[in-house]
Design an enzyme around this catalytic site. Structure first.
Site, mmCIF file in Angstrom:
data_model
loop_
_atom_site.group_PDB
_atom_site.id
_atom_site.type_symbol
_atom_site.label_atom_id
_atom_site.label_comp_id
_atom_site.label_asym_id
_atom_site.label_seq_id
_atom_site.Cartn_x
_atom_site.Cartn_y
_atom_site.Cartn_z
ATOM 1 N N GLY A 1 0.324 -1.384 0.600
ATOM 2 C CA GLY A 1 0.014 0.013 0.300
ATOM 3 C C GLY A 1 1.371 1.292 0.172
ATOM 4 N N ASP B 1 -5.941 -4.969 13.071
ATOM 5 C CA ASP B 1 -4.533 -5.209 12.848
ATOM 6 C C ASP B 1 -3.185 -5.326 13.632
ATOM 7 O OD1 ASP B 1 -2.826 -6.608 10.571
ATOM 8 O OD2 ASP B 1 -3.510 -4.024 9.459
#
EC number: 2.7.12.2
Length: 348
Positions: free
Chosen positions: A81, A187
């Site tokens: 990302g 996460d």
């Protein structure tokens, strides 16, 4: 969708075409006016000489840093990302981390990020990485973060329980703070737990990264992230379709702490294995346990984190009062707080 218009001064070949059936017309699509919300612009800069291609998204002008004042030193991390750089704020010589997120994001995503960034800027806890600012530069989203000079805990092997208890206490302190503010990380994993030279451990990569993950194709998600997901998040049938993000964070924490102790991923498959093997190991096997050589307090602590039934998991706030954590501070009579051992079978 707007019709394609010819450039000015160029005649369109369709302009003077006669309609064979003037009584017929194509229906116009219905447009919801509630969706016609313009992308919010950043506050006007106090200097008219600021470049138009780079702007800080911030409501606190005194805390904002100009992107031109940040000098990139080196790359400290990268992924699918984006990339994280160490940068120096030249007027103050102060180091920061600059996370550059790639991709052309839709307006709805950018609006959501603008709202979320104000929440992240208000987060202030010694065990959570501070988000200082955010920039929109040539279509790239760049987030200015607190710099942690020792990097992440990925690959760390911490077998001494006293050290592991102190590390767990710091992570739990930050996680409990986020949960009190109704922020779910989603996460938690070793690579998102950062440490500095003062041995301060801080939680990183929440908020904006979560928003962007929701817009990405799940097939492009990192398998390493899947490895730390709770069973009910992977297979929603396990908890009747209900997902408790707070309990999910605790599961991810438990897997991470046990990995630190063992020096390896605690399940019987590789953390970088294929999806099918990982999901079967997480959803269909018994939760991993600390080895018998570990203390009773640590074994119970891991069990409290890795309960298959989410309501049975302790919360982050409750885990801060667990004997394994209190042991790091030298609390008295900690074994009295543990449940009694199971009775041995009778000899008769």
């Amino acid at each position: 969708m707007k019709p394609i218009q010819s450039p000015s001064g160029v005649a369109s070949p369709m302009k003077n075409r006669l309609r064979k059936r003037p009584d017929l017309s194509l229906p116009l699509p219905h447009r919801d006016v509630a969706l016609a919300v313009p992308l919010p612009l950043p506050p006007p800069s106090s200097s008219s000489s600021a470049p138009a291609s780079s702007s800080a998204i911030s409501t606190n002008i005194s805390a904002a840093k100009s992107l031109s004042e940040l000098e990139r030193v080196n790359r400290i991390g990268s992924g699918a990302g984006g990339t994280v750089y160490k940068v120096i704020h030249t007027p103050t010589s102060r180091p920061f981390a600059l996370k550059v997120i790639y991709g052309n994001h839709e307006d709805t995503v950018r609006r959501q990020i603008c709202r979320e960034i104000e929440i992240l800027r208000s987060v202030d806890h010694p065990n959570v990485v501070k988000c200082h600012d955010m920039f929109d530069h040539n279509g790239e989203i760049q987030v200015l973060l607190e710099f942690m000079d020792q990097g992440s805990l990925e690959g760390a092997h911490i077998w001494q329980e006293q050290e592991l208890a102190d590390l767990s206490r710091q992570i739990l302190s930050g996680l409990a703070y986020l949960h009190r503010r109704h922020i779910v990380h989603r996460d938690i994993k070793p690579s998102n737990l950062l440490i500095n030279s003062a041995k301060n451990v801080k939680i990183a990569d929440f908020g904006v990264s979560r928003i962007l993950a929701q817009t990405m194709d799940p097939c492009n998600s990192s398998v390493g992230t899947i490895a730390y997901m709770s069973p009910e998040r992977i297979n929603t049938d396990l908890n009747h379709g209900r997902y408790d993000g707070y309990a999910g964070d605790v599961w991810s924490l438990g897997v991470s702490i046990l990995e630190f102790y063992l020096g390896r991923f605690p399940f019987a498959v590789s953390r970088q294995g294929d999806w099918a093997s990982l999901m079967c190991a997480i959803c269909m096997s018994q939760p991993p346990e600390a080895p018998a050589t570990a203390s009773q307090e640590f074994r119970h602590f891991v069990s409290c984190c890795l309960q298959s039934d989410p309501p049975k998991r302790w919360s982050a706030q409750q885990l801060l009062q667990h004997p394994f954590i209190l042991k790091a501070t030298g609390g008295p009579n900690l074994r009295q707080m543990l449940p009694p051992p199971r009775p041995l079978p009778s000899a008769s």
